[in-house]
Design an enzyme around this catalytic site. Sequence first.
Site, mmCIF file in Angstrom:
data_model
loop_
_atom_site.group_PDB
_atom_site.id
_atom_site.type_symbol
_atom_site.label_atom_id
_atom_site.label_comp_id
_atom_site.label_asym_id
_atom_site.label_seq_id
_atom_site.Cartn_x
_atom_site.Cartn_y
_atom_site.Cartn_z
ATOM 1 N N ARG A 1 0.847 -1.128 0.005
ATOM 2 C CA ARG A 1 -0.080 -0.004 -0.050
ATOM 3 C C ARG A 1 0.915 1.490 0.163
ATOM 4 N NH1 ARG A 1 -4.388 -2.893 3.812
ATOM 5 N NH2 ARG A 1 -2.299 -3.252 4.949
ATOM 6 N N GLU B 1 5.187 -9.786 15.099
ATOM 7 C CA GLU B 1 4.725 -10.163 16.518
ATOM 8 C C GLU B 1 4.890 -11.776 16.832
ATOM 9 O OE1 GLU B 1 0.507 -9.818 18.629
ATOM 10 O OE2 GLU B 1 0.665 -8.868 17.201
#
Length: 184
Positions: free
Chosen positions: A70, A107
């Site tokens: 993006r 994460e």
Amino acid sequence: MMPGVMPPRHHALDLQPFIREVPDFPKPGILFRDIAPLLKSPEATTEALRQLGEVCESLQPDLIVGIESRGFIVGTPLAHARGLGFVPVRKPGKLPGAVIGIDYALEYGSDRLEIQADALAGGPKVLVVDDLLATGGTASATGALVQRAGGNLIGFAFLIELVGLGGRDALGDKVPCHALLAYS
């Protein structure tokens, strides 16, 4: 106004209504901020690019670096509108020729980003652009990659910042970080 959130010089169009909230995407408990309505609206896209252009005017980059994928959608038209070059940072195996890469922690696990080895030759001033600042891991890795590739990192610019996730802290305070919209 949140620190680092760009106050527009004139407010032609409020971008907030063009960000759709999608609950439980991509997994339960996540409230996804979708930029598709903003991209669908020529007026909202023009306003977002105008506001990001103010960041460029302030920082005076030589190049825009966009993060896959993006960041390409935002960074390429921004670079074009400002008369600047655009350099993509991509996932492994997507760029031809010699590349410089960086591995970084996520994460759960790790990932890698790459840039063409000669893309930042000559030490250009680089503004890193993406749609979203969340935890800051990908943006921080991109900043480190820009420097490793010979660029002079002068700032970050995002459409949206998810303030509660601490991404700005992950980027440090050595270069400016701007976001057009902020959510807690």
